[in-house]
Design a protein around this motif. Structure first.
Motif, PDB file in Angstrom:
ATOM      1  N   VAL A  52      30.614  35.468  44.044  1.00 28.66           N
ATOM      2  CA  VAL A  52      31.814  35.719  43.231  1.00 28.66           C
ATOM      3  C   VAL A  52      31.454  36.452  41.945  1.00 28.66           C
ATOM      4  CG1 VAL A  52      33.636  34.586  41.889  1.00 28.66           C
ATOM      5  CG2 VAL A  52      33.102  33.780  44.194  1.00 28.66           C
ATOM      6  N   ALA A  53      30.363  36.025  41.307  1.00 32.14           N
ATOM      7  CA  ALA A  53      29.939  36.658  40.057  1.00 32.14           C
ATOM      8  C   ALA A  53      29.578  38.125  40.279  1.00 32.14           C
ATOM      9  CB  ALA A  53      28.747  35.900  39.472  1.00 32.14           C
ATOM     10  N   VAL A  54      28.826  38.405  41.343  1.00 30.97           N
ATOM     11  CA  VAL A  54      28.448  39.799  41.651  1.00 30.97           C
ATOM     12  C   VAL A  54      29.695  40.627  41.921  1.00 30.97           C
ATOM     13  CG1 VAL A  54      27.269  41.264  43.326  1.00 30.97           C
ATOM     14  CG2 VAL A  54      26.155  39.175  42.509  1.00 30.97           C
ATOM     15  N   LEU A  55      30.644  40.060  42.695  1.00 38.65           N
ATOM     16  CA  LEU A  55      31.880  40.778  43.009  1.00 38.65           C
ATOM     17  C   LEU A  55      32.681  41.074  41.744  1.00 38.65           C
ATOM     18  CD1 LEU A  55      33.716  41.876  45.247  1.00 38.65           C
ATOM     19  CD2 LEU A  55      34.782  39.618  45.384  1.00 38.65           C
ATOM     20  N   ALA A  56      32.734  40.086  40.817  1.00 35.68           N
ATOM     21  CA  ALA A  56      33.457  40.278  39.555  1.00 35.68           C
ATOM     22  C   ALA A  56      32.816  41.392  38.738  1.00 35.68           C
ATOM     23  CB  ALA A  56      33.471  38.970  38.768  1.00 35.68           C
ATOM     24  N   ILE A  57      31.457  41.407  38.706  1.00 34.82           N
ATOM     25  CA  ILE A  57      30.756  42.459  37.954  1.00 34.82           C
ATOM     26  C   ILE A  57      31.045  43.825  38.550  1.00 34.82           C
ATOM     27  CG2 ILE A  57      28.469  43.354  37.386  1.00 34.82           C
ATOM     28  CD1 ILE A  57      27.512  40.430  37.211  1.00 34.82           C
ATOM     29  N   ILE A  58      31.051  43.907  39.879  1.00 35.10           N
ATOM     30  CA  ILE A  58      31.336  45.190  40.537  1.00 35.10           C
ATOM     31  C   ILE A  58      32.759  45.662  40.210  1.00 35.10           C
ATOM     32  CG2 ILE A  58      31.662  46.295  42.788  1.00 35.10           C
ATOM     33  CD1 ILE A  58      29.396  44.526  43.834  1.00 35.10           C
ATOM     34  N   ILE A  59      33.723  44.727  40.243  1.00 42.99           N
ATOM     35  CA  ILE A  59      35.118  45.093  39.926  1.00 42.99           C
ATOM     36  C   ILE A  59      35.229  45.585  38.491  1.00 42.99           C
ATOM     37  CG2 ILE A  59      37.444  44.146  39.597  1.00 42.99           C
ATOM     38  CD1 ILE A  59      36.856  42.291  41.980  1.00 42.99           C
ATOM     39  N   ILE A  60      34.549  44.861  37.550  1.00 41.57           N
ATOM     40  CA  ILE A  60      34.588  45.265  36.134  1.00 41.57           C
ATOM     41  C   ILE A  60      34.001  46.657  35.970  1.00 41.57           C
ATOM     42  CG2 ILE A  60      33.636  44.780  33.850  1.00 41.57           C
ATOM     43  CD1 ILE A  60      33.816  41.789  34.584  1.00 41.57           C
ATOM     44  N   ILE A  61      32.872  46.936  36.656  1.00 40.61           N
ATOM     45  CA  ILE A  61      32.243  48.259  36.549  1.00 40.61           C
ATOM     46  C   ILE A  61      33.183  49.342  37.084  1.00 40.61           C
ATOM     47  CG2 ILE A  61      30.368  49.701  37.429  1.00 40.61           C
ATOM     48  CD1 ILE A  61      28.598  47.189  37.365  1.00 40.61           C
TER      49      ILE A  61
END
Length: 198
Positions: A176-185
């Motif tokens: 979830v954290a990796v996915l959130a970072i990708i979305i933010i980027i």
């Protein structure tokens, strides 16, 4: 006085004759103090000891006898005398270990003595003074697992399940954290592109 001296000389001579044989004779066993034979009541196993004769330059003959643990161990071989040719390291001695069903848990020792024998002039075998003892540590455990063992096994299973569950939660959290970072980027890059276009 002369008789005593003669006896001492005879004893020393016998020991000197037997010493090379004892030093050159060896026994290999699959069990030792930190690796005992573990059995349950009602079980029967065959154990093989291996005799070797690597020093001395002559064939040796030994007579086997069980000195301790006769209530559990018996010699399988019909003849309890074993010829060990010089240079050999593969002469088997087979034992049968049987635990009666009513036996309580205990730790004991099976001891087998190998006494050197030689053929006398009359053709009979005489026992010499040289002998070596081999021992097999025997541990007899309960016929059924105890409640502590069962609870221990259940605890291990629960622990394993809890560990795997914790690992799954951690992996989901990381995902979830990796996915959130990708979305933010992606969002940041999208707004930058829009600003550049303006």
């Amino acid at each position: 006085m002369k008789n005593k001296i003669s006896r001492y000389v005879l004893l020393i001579t016998t020991l000197l004759v037997a010493l090379p044989a004892v030093l050159g004779f060896g026994i290999t066993t699959p069990y030792w103090d930190t690796n005992p034979l573990v059995m349950r009541p009602g079980e029967t196993q065959e154990v093989t000891l291996v005799l070797q004769n690597m020093i001395g330059g002559e064939d040796l003959t030994f007579k086997a006898s069980i000195k301790e643990g006769t209530e559990f161990a018996t010699l399988i071989d019909e003849n309890n005398q074993y010829i060990v040719p010089f240079g050999s390291d593969n002469v088997p001695v087979k034992l049968r270990i049987s635990i009666p069903k009513e036996t309580a848990p205990l730790k004991t020792m099976i001891r087998i003595t190998f006494s050197q024998v030689q053929q006398a002039k009359e053709g009979q075998m005489i026992e010499m003074s040289g002998a070596i003892t081999s021992q097999i540590p025997l541990e007899i455990v309960s016929s059924t697992p105890s409640k502590n063992e069962e609870s221990g096994a259940v605890s291990e299973e629960i622990s394993d399940t809890a560990s795997s569950s914790s690992l799954s939660v951690i992996l989901v959290g990381v995902g979830v954290a990796v996915l959130a970072i990708i979305i933010i980027i992606i969002v940041v890059l999208h707004f930058r592109n829009k600003r550049e276009e303006i």
